[in-house]
Design an enzyme around this catalytic site. Structure first.
Site, PDB file in Angstrom:
ATOM      1  N   SER A  25       0.857  -1.183   0.000  1.00  0.00           N
ATOM      2  CA  SER A  25       0.000   0.000   0.000  1.00  0.00           C
ATOM      3  C   SER A  25       0.889   1.228   0.000  1.00  0.00           C
ATOM      4  CB  SER A  25      -0.889   0.004   1.251  1.00  0.00           C
ATOM      5  OG  SER A  25      -1.532   1.246   1.426  1.00  0.00           O
ATOM      6  N   TYR A  54      -2.722  -0.375  10.376  1.00  0.00           N
ATOM      7  CA  TYR A  54      -2.739  -0.867   8.986  1.00  0.00           C
ATOM      8  C   TYR A  54      -1.409  -0.552   8.304  1.00  0.00           C
ATOM      9  CZ  TYR A  54      -4.118  -1.316   4.082  1.00  0.00           C
ATOM     10  OH  TYR A  54      -4.186  -1.659   2.755  1.00  0.00           O
TER      11      TYR A  54
END
Length: 314
Positions: free
Chosen positions: A151, A164
């Site tokens: 990501s 996250y």
């Protein structure tokens, strides 16, 4: 099979039906994973698509896509996947493993319960490592490829995204080590760094953040409710114009099959813009850039109760 968006006829001509090659895609029930599975199948690969329920299996099943039960935190599921590959009736080699499964639960570092920190690391990091450990022998045999879906958060951590982003930073580091360990064995390791992509997981994460905010104590509401509300509102607005999952899946399929891949690929204009900045800008300047659109709005009057906005968008 109907050609998915982002897969050209040229891609399909370059990849006639590869009946002798398998690809595993975890987290393939929806979003990026489902789009990647469809793109790979249209290119001619037989995709073992990891899902967790029978209804998800029915939704993803198609020509060239075989659903397999795969919760990557369950060792028995991973073992069954390995046996499925080893016992393939057509003796097809495993060409690529796309580690896409993931969860996203966002809250400030102080607020997010440790159980939810651990859950995200179990899925977003340790689950992928478990699958890699089990399937590496097949990939060595085929001189295949591992594609880890990271990501933009694996390079630049937004406020409220600490857990996250932490899992993705760790996946980036593990991918670097793995790439240097197995390159001599003929196995390639590639990281894909998506920015915002329109998926069900991304849409759900905002609702989960607001649920956690509603359960905060009074002091945490005073400290963080405006930040959480501003972050959710900003991300929700961005997702309306973010990269469609079909285009993300098409690019990942090409990354998984291109003959000479780079070590890393970005997905989306936001990732392509933010990631290079982290290499050149001072940390404090990056702080200002990354928090600009997530900065909490101040109440209009000094008498506005802090708790008024707790658990609901401001």
């Amino acid at each position: 099979m109907v050609r998915p968006p982002g897969i050209s006829r040229k891609d399909q001509r370059k990849n006639p039906r590869k009946a002798d090659e398998l690809v595993v895609v975890s987290g393939a029930s929806s979003g990026i994973g489902a789009a990647t599975a469809r793109a790979l199948a249209s290119m001619g690969y037989h995709v073992l698509a990891g899902v967790r329920t029978d209804s998800e299996a029915d939704a993803v099943r198609a020509e060239g896509i075989e659903p397999v039960t795969l919760d990557i935190t369950v060792p028995e599921h991973i073992g069954a996947l390995a046996r499925r590959i080893a016992d393939d009736p057509e003796r097809r080699a495993l060409r690529a493993l796309v580690n896409n499964a993931g969860i996203e639960i966002n809250a400030p570092v102080e607020v997010l319960p440790l159980a939810l920190w651990r859950e995200q690391f179990e899925v977003n990091l340790f689950g992928h490592i478990a699958v890699i450990q089990e399937l590496l022998p097949f990939l060595r045999r085929s001189r295949g490829r591992i594609v880890n879906i990271s990501s933009v958060g694996g390079v630049a951590a937004l406020p409220v995204f600490g857990a996250y982003a932490g899992t993705k930073f760790a996946l980036e580091a593990a991918s670097d080590s793995l790439r240097r360990e197995v390159s001599a064995h003929g196995v390639q390791v590639v990281v894909v760094q998506p920015g915002g992509v329109r998926t069900e997981m991304a849409a759900r994460s905002g609702d989960l953040s607001l649920e956690l905010a509603a359960a905060m104590n009074t002091e945490h509401q005073r400290l963080y409710s405006h930040l959480i509300n501003a972050t959710v509102a900003s991300n929700t607005a961005f997702l309306e114009r973010a990269l469609p999952a079909a285009k993300a899946g098409a690019k990942i399929a090409r990354v998984a099959t291109t003959p000479r891949p780079r070590a890393r690929y970005t997905l989306g204009t936001d990732a392509a813009f933010i990631i290079p900045l982290t290499r050149f800008l001072p940390a404090r300047l990056m702080d200002a850039i990354l928090t600009m659109s997530h900065r909490p709005r101040k109440p209009k009057t000094a008498s506005t109760p802090a708790a008024k906005s707790a658990g609901s968008p401001s």
